[in-house]
Design an enzyme around this catalytic site. Sequence first.
Site, PDB file in Angstrom:
ATOM      1  N   ASP A   1     101.776 -11.502  18.381  1.00  0.00           N
ATOM      2  CA  ASP A   1     102.925 -10.845  17.744  1.00  0.00           C
ATOM      3  C   ASP A   1     104.090 -11.824  17.763  1.00  0.00           C
ATOM      4  OD1 ASP A   1     101.382  -8.584  17.578  1.00  0.00           O
ATOM      5  OD2 ASP A   1     102.304  -7.586  19.299  1.00  0.00           O
TER       6      ASP A   1
ATOM      7  N   ASP B   1      96.267   2.604  14.536  1.00  0.00           N
ATOM      8  CA  ASP B   1      96.972   2.633  15.810  1.00  0.00           C
ATOM      9  C   ASP B   1      96.632   3.957  16.470  1.00  0.00           C
ATOM     10  OD1 ASP B   1      98.058   0.252  15.102  1.00  0.00           O
ATOM     11  OD2 ASP B   1     100.112   0.961  14.849  1.00  0.00           O
TER      12      ASP B   1
END
Lengths: 258, 216
Positions: A131, A12
């Site tokens: 997601d 990330d």
Amino acid sequence: MTLKARVIPCLDVKDGRVVKGVSFVNLVDAGDPVESAKAYDAAGADELCFLDITASSDNRDTIFDVVARTAEHCFMPLTVGGGVRAIADIRKLLLAGADKVSINSAAVKDPDFVAEAADKFGNQCIVVSIDSKKVSKEGEEDRWEIFTHGGRQATGIDAVAFAEKMVERGAGELLLTSMDRDGQKGGYDIALTRTIADRVPVPVIASGGVGNLDHLVEGIRDGHATAVLAASIFHFGTYTVGEAKRYMADHGIAMRLD
Amino acid sequence: MRVAIIDYGSGNLRSATKAFERAAREASIEAEIDLTDRPERVASADRVVLPGVGAYADCRRGLDAAGGMTEALREAIELGGRPFLGICVGMQLMSSRGLEKTVTAGLDWIPGDVVPMQPGDPALKIPQIGWNTLTLHREHPLFSGIPTGDGGLHAYFVHSYHLQAENPDDVVATVDYGGPTTAFVARDNKAGAQFHPEKSQMLGLALITNFLRWKP
């Protein structure tokens, strides 16, 4: 001789630096993405994934520099996502050195964007990142819903139906992240992974929740994913990528151990 | 020596350029890696690489749109006999025709069509994305010193179509994906990899080095 399961470390990236959130909050700065990428390349990672988690706001262009510098040093396949909203974003990432681009909220907002992107660049470089959270109650049939904004916003969209729709529009691969599991180290949502992997013709990458090497084995063996993504277990040195791959091979999964 | 990598707006060319530069450097081969969209640079290059990602028809269109590029390729490769390496869709364009979405004419260097993969095992996903080993069907200088077969090195694939060559001798290597699938073709001074040498680490760098030394 067979196609090998892939282990994909995910970094990330925020403002050009690596972070890892626990369920996407409490970010901890933990390093330079290019240095991490080189280390994963040397360790035998099968692919690398960058998710630019602040791409929607400031410093958007930092990711292009990170990708370009990574491509200078690493000869491994690279997927980049986060804040991909326009054809121009995809083109810039590919030119910087990405091999695949993952589309997340833009696909939820406008499924035709996925079709346009796949037409332009080919299905093989368009990954749709999904997601979702489990929304069914105890005793009900499993049901998962798409969440956006780092898991904070429900959309009412059924994750399985959405996955099928994305493949129809041209997604060449699906990256399935369980937002319930992400950062919890309790393992992937296997039911979610298997339900979608068994329904779509394209490869599925399991993501969200890895805490140990058995979880990686389960993602492939039980979740029917063709690749497993993990962040913190590698990033904080709990296990090396090499250990993970050998462990998976020892548990009967065909792996690349070159 | 100057190696032209053809830039016709097709995807990730940085990795290809960097991989050729690294292979040349590590093998101490004097080579200028020239990423170019100019046909005259291709026509006069010592070696030519045609990368390509995306759809067959789009890539063919891109090649034709780069005014005179196809003619430059024919001059350097067909008439000049200089070494050529096609990568992924760049390799597929060596075929007679591509049948992806629509029927598109290729360069017609390797007789055959580029057709959808139909793996015998329905559980296998399309595209084939990831690492697989190769079965070598005949010796070829580009595979010199590269271990193939079950215990061999892996190549990185991302594709939904493959080149079904009419002449079995043109197929140097296959990959097993629910049946033999074309992985590497070659005829005379022309070679093409369905996989991505620039992403295939050890195998890829060795193959690129062999290409830089190849004297067909």
